[in-house]
Scaffold this motif. Structure first.
Motif, PDB file in Angstrom:
ATOM      1  N   LEU A   1       8.949  -0.659   4.971  1.00 16.41           N
ATOM      2  CA  LEU A   1       9.474  -1.388   3.815  1.00 16.41           C
ATOM      3  C   LEU A   1      10.584  -2.341   4.231  1.00 16.41           C
ATOM      4  CD1 LEU A   1       9.666   1.251   0.938  1.00 16.41           C
ATOM      5  CD2 LEU A   1       8.220  -0.776   1.056  1.00 16.41           C
ATOM      6  N   LEU A   2      11.468  -1.886   5.090  1.00 16.22           N
ATOM      7  CA  LEU A   2      12.553  -2.735   5.573  1.00 16.22           C
ATOM      8  C   LEU A   2      12.004  -3.932   6.342  1.00 16.22           C
ATOM      9  CD1 LEU A   2      15.577  -3.213   5.872  1.00 16.22           C
ATOM     10  CD2 LEU A   2      15.525  -1.771   7.916  1.00 16.22           C
ATOM     11  N   ALA A   3      11.003  -3.707   7.171  1.00  9.59           N
ATOM     12  CA  ALA A   3      10.403  -4.798   7.938  1.00  9.59           C
ATOM     13  C   ALA A   3       9.768  -5.834   7.008  1.00  9.59           C
ATOM     14  CB  ALA A   3       9.365  -4.255   8.921  1.00  9.59           C
ATOM     15  N   ILE A   4       9.085  -5.357   5.975  1.00 12.21           N
ATOM     16  CA  ILE A   4       8.465  -6.271   5.017  1.00 12.21           C
ATOM     17  C   ILE A   4       9.538  -7.044   4.259  1.00 12.21           C
ATOM     18  CG2 ILE A   4       7.161  -6.381   2.855  1.00 12.21           C
ATOM     19  CD1 ILE A   4       5.416  -4.101   3.962  1.00 12.21           C
ATOM     20  N   ARG A   5      10.565  -6.349   3.828  1.00 15.19           N
ATOM     21  CA  ARG A   5      11.646  -7.020   3.098  1.00 15.19           C
ATOM     22  C   ARG A   5      12.329  -8.064   3.970  1.00 15.19           C
ATOM     23  NH1 ARG A   5      16.718  -3.741   1.365  1.00 15.19           N
ATOM     24  NH2 ARG A   5      17.413  -4.517   3.358  1.00 15.19           N
ATOM     25  N   ASP A   6      12.572  -7.721   5.222  1.00 23.65           N
ATOM     26  CA  ASP A   6      13.195  -8.674   6.135  1.00 23.65           C
ATOM     27  C   ASP A   6      12.318  -9.905   6.335  1.00 23.65           C
ATOM     28  OD1 ASP A   6      15.403  -7.044   6.408  1.00 23.65           O
ATOM     29  OD2 ASP A   6      14.794  -6.242   8.369  1.00 23.65           O
ATOM     30  N   ARG A   7      11.009  -9.688   6.467  1.00 23.86           N
ATOM     31  CA  ARG A   7      10.086 -10.809   6.647  1.00 23.86           C
ATOM     32  C   ARG A   7      10.075 -11.708   5.412  1.00 23.86           C
ATOM     33  NH1 ARG A   7       4.957  -8.645   6.597  1.00 23.86           N
ATOM     34  NH2 ARG A   7       4.499  -9.674   4.654  1.00 23.86           N
ATOM     35  N   ILE A   8      10.052 -11.097   4.240  1.00 28.04           N
ATOM     36  CA  ILE A   8      10.053 -11.872   2.996  1.00 28.04           C
ATOM     37  C   ILE A   8      11.374 -12.622   2.837  1.00 28.04           C
ATOM     38  CG2 ILE A   8      10.055 -11.684   0.479  1.00 28.04           C
ATOM     39  CD1 ILE A   8       7.991  -9.385   0.854  1.00 28.04           C
ATOM     40  N   ASP A   9      12.480 -11.979   3.150  1.00 28.81           N
ATOM     41  CA  ASP A   9      13.783 -12.645   3.065  1.00 28.81           C
ATOM     42  C   ASP A   9      13.848 -13.846   4.002  1.00 28.81           C
ATOM     43  OD1 ASP A   9      14.669 -10.836   1.173  1.00 28.81           O
ATOM     44  OD2 ASP A   9      15.891  -9.662   2.595  1.00 28.81           O
ATOM     45  N   THR A  10      13.314 -13.689   5.195  1.00 27.44           N
ATOM     46  CA  THR A  10      13.299 -14.782   6.163  1.00 27.44           C
ATOM     47  C   THR A  10      12.447 -15.942   5.659  1.00 27.44           C
ATOM     48  OG1 THR A  10      13.647 -13.265   8.013  1.00 27.44           O
ATOM     49  CG2 THR A  10      12.692 -15.419   8.539  1.00 27.44           C
ATOM     50  N   GLN A  11      11.286 -15.619   5.103  1.00 22.30           N
ATOM     51  CA  GLN A  11      10.413 -16.662   4.562  1.00 22.30           C
ATOM     52  C   GLN A  11      11.072 -17.374   3.385  1.00 22.30           C
ATOM     53  OE1 GLN A  11       6.888 -14.379   3.704  1.00 22.30           O
ATOM     54  NE2 GLN A  11       6.034 -14.653   5.752  1.00 22.30           N
TER      55      GLN A  11
ATOM     56  N   PRO B   1       0.834  -1.205   0.000  1.00 17.41           N
ATOM     57  CA  PRO B   1       0.000   0.000   0.000  1.00 17.41           C
ATOM     58  C   PRO B   1       0.872   1.260   0.000  1.00 17.41           C
ATOM     59  CG  PRO B   1      -0.646  -1.519   1.763  1.00 17.41           C
ATOM     60  CD  PRO B   1       0.612  -2.046   1.166  1.00 17.41           C
ATOM     61  N   PRO B   2       0.355   2.363  -0.542  1.00 20.56           N
ATOM     62  CA  PRO B   2       1.149   3.604  -0.621  1.00 20.56           C
ATOM     63  C   PRO B   2       1.693   4.069   0.728  1.00 20.56           C
ATOM     64  CG  PRO B   2      -0.855   3.806  -1.917  1.00 20.56           C
ATOM     65  CD  PRO B   2      -0.951   2.505  -1.176  1.00 20.56           C
ATOM     66  N   GLU B   3       0.905   3.900   1.786  1.00 19.68           N
ATOM     67  CA  GLU B   3       1.401   4.360   3.093  1.00 19.68           C
ATOM     68  C   GLU B   3       2.591   3.537   3.573  1.00 19.68           C
ATOM     69  OE1 GLU B   3      -2.076   1.570   3.780  1.00 19.68           O
ATOM     70  OE2 GLU B   3      -1.762   3.333   2.570  1.00 19.68           O
ATOM     71  N   VAL B   4       2.675   2.300   3.160  1.00 23.63           N
ATOM     72  CA  VAL B   4       3.831   1.462   3.497  1.00 23.63           C
ATOM     73  C   VAL B   4       4.995   1.826   2.587  1.00 23.63           C
ATOM     74  CG1 VAL B   4       4.720  -0.902   3.590  1.00 23.63           C
ATOM     75  CG2 VAL B   4       2.393  -0.416   4.378  1.00 23.63           C
ATOM     76  N   ALA B   5       4.725   2.038   1.317  1.00 25.29           N
ATOM     77  CA  ALA B   5       5.775   2.370   0.352  1.00 25.29           C
ATOM     78  C   ALA B   5       6.497   3.657   0.720  1.00 25.29           C
ATOM     79  CB  ALA B   5       5.181   2.471  -1.047  1.00 25.29           C
ATOM     80  N   SER B   6       5.803   4.551   1.385  1.00 22.92           N
ATOM     81  CA  SER B   6       6.423   5.826   1.744  1.00 22.92           C
ATOM     82  C   SER B   6       7.128   5.786   3.099  1.00 22.92           C
ATOM     83  CB  SER B   6       5.367   6.933   1.750  1.00 22.92           C
ATOM     84  OG  SER B   6       4.394   6.683   2.750  1.00 22.92           O
ATOM     85  N   ASP B   7       7.099   4.634   3.766  1.00 25.94           N
ATOM     86  CA  ASP B   7       7.729   4.502   5.088  1.00 25.94           C
ATOM     87  C   ASP B   7       8.908   3.529   4.995  1.00 25.94           C
ATOM     88  OD1 ASP B   7       8.506   3.913   7.680  1.00 25.94           O
ATOM     89  OD2 ASP B   7       6.460   3.929   8.451  1.00 25.94           O
ATOM     90  N   PRO B   8      10.139   4.041   4.989  1.00 16.53           N
ATOM     91  CA  PRO B   8      11.315   3.168   4.851  1.00 16.53           C
ATOM     92  C   PRO B   8      11.400   2.080   5.921  1.00 16.53           C
ATOM     93  CG  PRO B   8      11.942   5.477   4.691  1.00 16.53           C
ATOM     94  CD  PRO B   8      10.508   5.444   5.096  1.00 16.53           C
ATOM     95  N   ASP B   9      10.971   2.384   7.136  1.00 16.61           N
ATOM     96  CA  ASP B   9      11.043   1.385   8.207  1.00 16.61           C
ATOM     97  C   ASP B   9      10.079   0.226   7.951  1.00 16.61           C
ATOM     98  OD1 ASP B   9      13.018   2.767   9.598  1.00 16.61           O
ATOM     99  OD2 ASP B   9      11.535   3.927  10.747  1.00 16.61           O
TER     100      ASP B   9
END
Length: 52
Positions: free
Chosen positions: A15-25, A5-13
């Motif tokens: 985005l990093l949390a989502i990327r970390d979760r996806i990398d872990t999965q 969602p746009p509100e997540v895309a504009s928040d670097p923290d």
């Protein structure tokens, strides 16, 4: 098309949390795949890439 969602895309923290979760999965899926292949090999099943 956006994957987040746009509100997540504009928040670097966030985005990093989502990327970390996806990398872990993704890492866990790789480990799981290796385990399945090991079990299959020990059971005498051909590799998934084999045409036999």
């Amino acid at each position: 098309m956006s994957l987040v969602p746009p509100e997540v895309a504009s928040d670097p923290d966030q985005l990093l949390a989502i990327r970390d979760r996806i990398d872990t999965q993704q890492h866990q899926r790789g480990l799981d795949q290796q385990e399945v292949e090991g079990i299959a090999g020990a059971s005498g099943l051909p590799d998934a890439g084999d045409d036999a």
